[in-house]
Design an enzyme around this catalytic site. Structure first.
Site, short mmCIF file in Angstrom:
data_model
loop_
_atom_site.label_atom_id
_atom_site.label_comp_id
_atom_site.label_asym_id
_atom_site.label_seq_id
_atom_site.Cartn_x
_atom_site.Cartn_y
_atom_site.Cartn_z
N SER A 1 0.90 -1.29 0.11
CA SER A 1 -0.48 0.04 -0.17
C SER A 1 0.36 1.23 -0.23
CB SER A 1 -0.63 0.01 1.47
OG SER A 1 -0.12 0.55 2.17
N ASP A 2 0.63 2.30 -0.55
CA ASP A 2 1.20 3.86 -0.23
C ASP A 2 0.93 4.12 1.34
OD1 ASP A 2 2.11 5.81 -0.34
OD2 ASP A 2 0.98 6.20 -2.71
N GLN A 3 2.02 5.20 1.32
CA GLN A 3 2.33 4.91 3.33
C GLN A 3 0.35 5.47 3.92
OE1 GLN A 3 5.59 7.31 4.86
NE2 GLN A 3 4.54 7.15 6.29
#
Ligand SMILES: *[C@@H]1O[C@H](CO)[C@@H](O)[C@H](O)[C@H]1NC(C)=O
Ligand SMILES: *[C@@H]1O[C@H](CO)[C@@H](O)[C@H](O)[C@H]1NC(C)=O
Ligand SMILES: *[C@@H]1O[C@H](CO)[C@@H](O)[C@H](O)[C@H]1NC(C)=O
Length: 436
Positions: free
Chosen positions: A275-277
């Protein structure tokens, strides 16, 4: 008695010779990789599966914890390689991606990403020997950026290869193949194409990307926003990062159509999705798509997200930490978690982590002296020169364009502007000078 002991010692060392006897099948490089990965994953408890999926990010979210029973060390997933090894000390700095796109030079970009991968490897080898698993010292790059640049107001256009899916595909493949290398067994580092998928517009217009719903027609999705990621997968990229935004109402990291139907089933992707942060938290807090973290964890895992790059280590802030509860509630199956964790260990195995030290991994002992080596500096200079578009001076001596060439007219130049003494801005974001 003594004689017997001596005899049996001699006998057993003869029997073993110098051959390596792996502690577990997963440490045996002669076995097929699928078998090795299965051997690891079948040994993990539910709690261990959850921990491996929950710790892909910075601060106290990473590294993924070690598994002492199996003598497996922690692993740091978070690494940035866009224009050199970012945020891990000195490294050769290469032009921003948009400048590399202006070179139209596949082989040159491949040399750039290969040099980057060697520097990433050298630092990782030193860090791990040192017992350090700090952020940005891993081998799993969150690069390249394959968003399509269609709006000049987006603050991250310089990280892309521009507006064209064809050129982005072509150069994305150069980056991926250079970064991962061409060894049939091992990869130097692993690429992670991002941000999957669609968003690439101005922040806060009308809402931040964290809650933006990118509505696309199937035609536009297939023709504009998917081709460069398909090319990335075809080039063998071992990872993709799902983006913050929704796509047609469904958050990218919980988007089964994107991460399973298209990525896995159509494109036959073998790697993992990170996932993106904070993107998993946003499924609840920004998109209001799931009512709570337990449901969000199940939605993301069922869709095909394997690893959380998050902001926290506990259930209150880390979505995937709640996967055990999601299993208990019947929202996600243990097999789904095993599939996700298999993908993580598949990549770690391809990086050579579970092989004996004297195995044939050509990337195992790259020395720190490779960093900012003359060869790498030459590649950076070549890339910088080819990325600059010079105006052709067809008017030498003409009254209409009397200034060019500059070198004949002025001995000194004064460069003015607010960023002139700001190397971070000059090198661009996600470059080695910048601590991100
Ligand atoms: C990659 O970089 C390393 C280190 O500079 C170099 O030895 C190797 O030849 C390069 N490989 C390619 C394919 O450019
Ligand atoms: C090794 O560890 C020491 C002490 O923690 C640290 O100062 C140093 O930067 C580390 N070196 C590497 C290459 O990680
Ligand atoms: C996007 O599509 C979704 C689902 O069809 C819809 O609910 C939403 O209102 C649309 N958003 C925009 C900004 O058009």
């Amino acid at each position: 008695m003594e004689l017997l002991l001596v005899f049996s010692l001699v006998f057993s060392s003869l029997a073993l010779g110098n051959s390596y006897v792996p502690e577990f099948p997963f440490r045996d490089p002669s076995l097929p990789i699928e078998e090795r990965v299965k051997d690891i994953v079948d040994r993990l408890t539910l709690a261990q599966l959850v921990e491996q999926m929950a710790h892909g990010g910075a601060g106290n979210n990473g590294p993924a914890p070690g598994i002492p029973d199996l003598n497996i060390k922690p692993y740091q997933w978070g690494t940035e390689c866009l224009s050199g090894d970012v945020g891990a000390g000195d490294a050769t700095s290469f032009p921003m991606s948009i400048g590399m796109a202006a070179t139209f030079n596949y082989d040159l970009l491949k040399q750039v990403s290969n040099a980057t991968a060697y520097e990433v490897r050298a630092k990782n080898t030193a860090a791990v020997l040192n017992g350090s698993y700090a952020f940005h010292t891993g081998l799993s790059c969150w690069s390249p950026v394959l968003n399509i640049m269609r709006d000049p107001r987006w603050g991250r256009n310089q990280e892309t290869y521009g507006e064209d899916p064809y050129l982005s595909s072509y150069l994305g493949q150069a980056f991926v193949t250079g970064l991962q290398g061409d060894d049939p067994t091992y990869v130097i580092a692993n690429a992670g194409c991002k941000h999957f998928d669609v968003h690439g517009g101005p922040e806060d217009t009308p809402v931040p990307r964290f809650s933006f719903d990118a509505n696309v027609t199937m035609r536009d999705w297939r023709m504009t926003f998917l081709p460069q990621f398909k090319a990335c997968v075809e080039a063998g990229a071992l990872s993709l990062m799902c983006s913050y935004n929704r796509i047609n109402g469904v958050p990218a990291c919980a988007n089964k159509k994107l991460l399973t139907d298209i990525l896995r089933n159509e494109w036959n992707f073998k790697g993992y999705v990170v996932s993106d942060q904070g993107a998993l938290e946003n499924i609840v807090t920004q998109h209001h798509y799931a009512p709570d973290f337990v449901t969000a964890a199940a939605e993301a895992a069922n869709a095909g997200t394997c690893l959380e790059d998050g902001n926290s280590e506990d259930k209150d802030g880390n979505v995937f930490e709640n996967l055990d509860d999601a299993v208990e509630k019947g929202l996600v199956s243990v097999d789904t978690l095993k599939d996700a964790v298999s993908r993580l260990f598949y990549v770690r195995t391809k990086l050579g982590e579970f092989d004996p030290p004297d195995n044939n991994n050509p990337y195992a002992n790259i020395p720190l002296s490779i960093i900012q080596s003359d060869t790498h500096i030459k590649i950076a200079l070549q890339a910088a020169m080819e990325s600059i578009v010079l105006m052709k001076n067809e008017f030498n001596g003409s009254p209409f364009l009397p200034l060019l060439p500059l070198a004949n007219k002025f001995k000194r130049a004064c460069v003015v502007g607010p960023f002139i003494k700001n190397p971070d801005t000059m090198f661009g974001d996600y470059s080695p000078t910048m601590m991100v």
